[in-house]
Design an enzyme around this catalytic site. Structure first.
Site, PDB file in Angstrom:
ATOM      1  N   SER A   1       1.613  -7.507  -0.973  1.00 31.86           N
ATOM      2  CA  SER A   1       2.422  -8.512  -0.274  1.00 31.86           C
ATOM      3  C   SER A   1       1.760  -9.890  -0.216  1.00 31.86           C
ATOM      4  O   SER A   1       2.389 -10.854   0.220  1.00 31.86           O
ATOM      5  CB  SER A   1       2.835  -8.036   1.113  1.00 31.86           C
TER       6      SER A   1
ATOM      7  N   THR B   1       0.823  -1.210   0.000  1.00 30.59           N
ATOM      8  CA  THR B   1       0.000   0.000   0.000  1.00 30.59           C
ATOM      9  C   THR B   1       0.857   1.261   0.000  1.00 30.59           C
ATOM     10  O   THR B   1       0.479   2.280  -0.584  1.00 30.59           O
ATOM     11  CB  THR B   1      -0.923  -0.008   1.245  1.00 30.59           C
TER      12      THR B   1
ATOM     13  N   THR C   1       1.926  -4.507   4.250  1.00 28.66           N
ATOM     14  CA  THR C   1       1.851  -4.853   5.673  1.00 28.66           C
ATOM     15  C   THR C   1       1.232  -6.235   5.915  1.00 28.66           C
ATOM     16  O   THR C   1       1.417  -6.813   6.978  1.00 28.66           O
ATOM     17  CB  THR C   1       1.039  -3.797   6.456  1.00 28.66           C
ATOM     18  N   ASP C   2       0.497  -6.753   4.915  1.00 29.86           N
ATOM     19  CA  ASP C   2      -0.220  -8.016   5.139  1.00 29.86           C
ATOM     20  C   ASP C   2       0.704  -9.170   5.525  1.00 29.86           C
ATOM     21  O   ASP C   2       0.387  -9.959   6.417  1.00 29.86           O
ATOM     22  CB  ASP C   2      -1.003  -8.418   3.883  1.00 29.86           C
TER      23      ASP C   2
HETATM   24  N1  DAS Z   1      -1.795  -3.767   0.229  1.00 30.97           N
HETATM   25  C1  DAS Z   1      -1.567  -4.655   1.343  1.00 30.97           C
HETATM   26  C2  DAS Z   1      -0.265  -5.402   1.161  1.00 30.97           C
HETATM   27  O1  DAS Z   1       0.362  -5.283   0.129  1.00 30.97           O
HETATM   28  C3  DAS Z   1      -1.626  -3.968   2.678  1.00 30.97           C
HETATM   29  C4  DAS Z   1      -0.533  -2.972   2.945  1.00 30.97           C
HETATM   30  O2  DAS Z   1       0.477  -2.854   2.296  1.00 30.97           O
HETATM   31  O3  DAS Z   1      -0.683  -2.210   3.950  1.00 30.97           O
HETATM   32  O4  DAS Z   1       0.113  -6.124   2.024  1.00 30.97           O
END
Ligand code: DAS
Length: 329
Positions: A57, A13, A90-91
């Protein structure tokens, strides 16, 4: 002389913008753009941006993590490089961070960072998070603390951190342990250091491991699928102390007969699985059928660790005592 920090961008993100046609956030921002969006970054360190990938991710795989790890470790051998930053979705950030930590022997800091708001959102958190990650990566205080996760002013140890909320900026926490430090305006403050890190160095990531959550009422269904897939190891994420439905036990027998290592983890946020109990489905029972204990890390993290260990020491699949000593540490 200003320190040099290499920023590896992988996506997430943090590097996404809203796309009207597709109706949601999609990868859109290059590594260079990411760095440019951070005021004052050039005063913290000399920055070199290297684009590794630009994916959400959920596309991360252990193979990609391994390649990323090798790329980072090679970059860190350059004496002019003080540390590295990895931007990441973050995932699965807690998986990649832990994987990198398992293979990170250098004392130089590696900081993994993400963002919960996209680059086109109101008040994106990415720029501040990147600023702080570079601050930590360039600091002397961060040396020899393994891979660190830096978000929302806080510094977490890779082995302890979890994404705890699906949307809030204050999502990363280290349940039971807490962060090990924080970023302030003028400097980085550490109050603790992670202990007991073990580092591995497999030449290639050859082992395959499946993660199977215990479910109330479950039998051997998923274990049989993993056995048919001929994986090298299985991590079962049990309840509480690592207990599982007794009907899963015959699957452990079949896996062990096929030479597959079986590791018990827990779905609790912290604490070790252990043979506290002796009833059917307890860790005592699983161990009597050839399984071993994993560590207090999450099931996903135990899976990555088992992949790394079985890649480096394939014969340990049939040496439960030695394997357990490495896994439960
Ligand atoms: N878009 C999601 C990811 O790529 C969530 C993020 O990055 O916060 O994991």
């Amino acid at each position: 002389k200003m320190k040099k920090v290499v920023v590896f961008t992988t996506g997430g993100t943090i590097a996404m913008k809203y796309d009207e046609k597709q109706g949601g956030l999609v990868p859109a921002v290059s590594g260079e753009d990411l760095a440019k969006a951070v005021p004052g970054l050039d005063k913290l360190a000399e920055i070199e941006v290297r684009e590794f990938s630009n994916v959400a991710s959920c596309n991360m795989s252990p193979e990609r993590m391994f390649k990323l790890s090798q790329t980072i470790e090679v970059a860190l051998t350059d004496p002019s490089v003080a540390g590295a930053v990895v931007t990441h979705g973050t995932d699965t950030l807690e998986e990649t961070s832990y994987f990198l930590d398992l293979l990170h022997a250098s004392e130089k800091p590696v900081c993994v960072v993400g963002a919960m708001r996209g680059a086109s959102d109101t008040s994106p958190d990415g720029p501040a998070n990147i600023y702080q990650a570079v601050q930590v990566a360039a600091s002397c205080e961060a040396k020899d603390k393994g891979v660190l996760v830096v978000l929302n002013n806080l510094i977490h140890a890779a082995a302890q951190v979890r994404k705890t909320h699906s949307a809030n900026c204050d999502t990363f926490g280290s349940p039971w342990w807490g962060p090990i430090g924080y970023c302030d305006q003028d400097r980085v403050v550490f109050r603790r250091a992670p202990l007991g890190r073990k580092v591995f160095n497999p030449e290639a990531l050859t082992a395959t491991v499946d993660l199977i959550p215990a479910e109330t009422g479950l039998g051997t269904e998923y274990l049989d699928v993993a056995i048919a897939r001929k994986v090298n190891g299985i991590v079962i994420e049990g309840f509480g102390r690592g207990n599982i439905p007794p009907a899963m036990i015959p699957g452990i027998d079949r896996a062990r007969k096929a030479g597959i290592a079986v590791v018990i983890a827990t779905r609790a946020f912290a604490g070790r699985p252990y043979e506290t109990y002796a009833y059917p489905g307890s860790v005592g029972d699983s161990k009597a059928h050839g399984a071993i204990r994993g560590s207090e890390a999450s099931g996903a993290q135990n899976r990555l660790k088992l992949m790394v260990i079985l890649s480096q020491y394939p014969n340990l699949a049939n040496e439960p005592k030695e394997l357990e000593a490495l896994m439960d540490s």
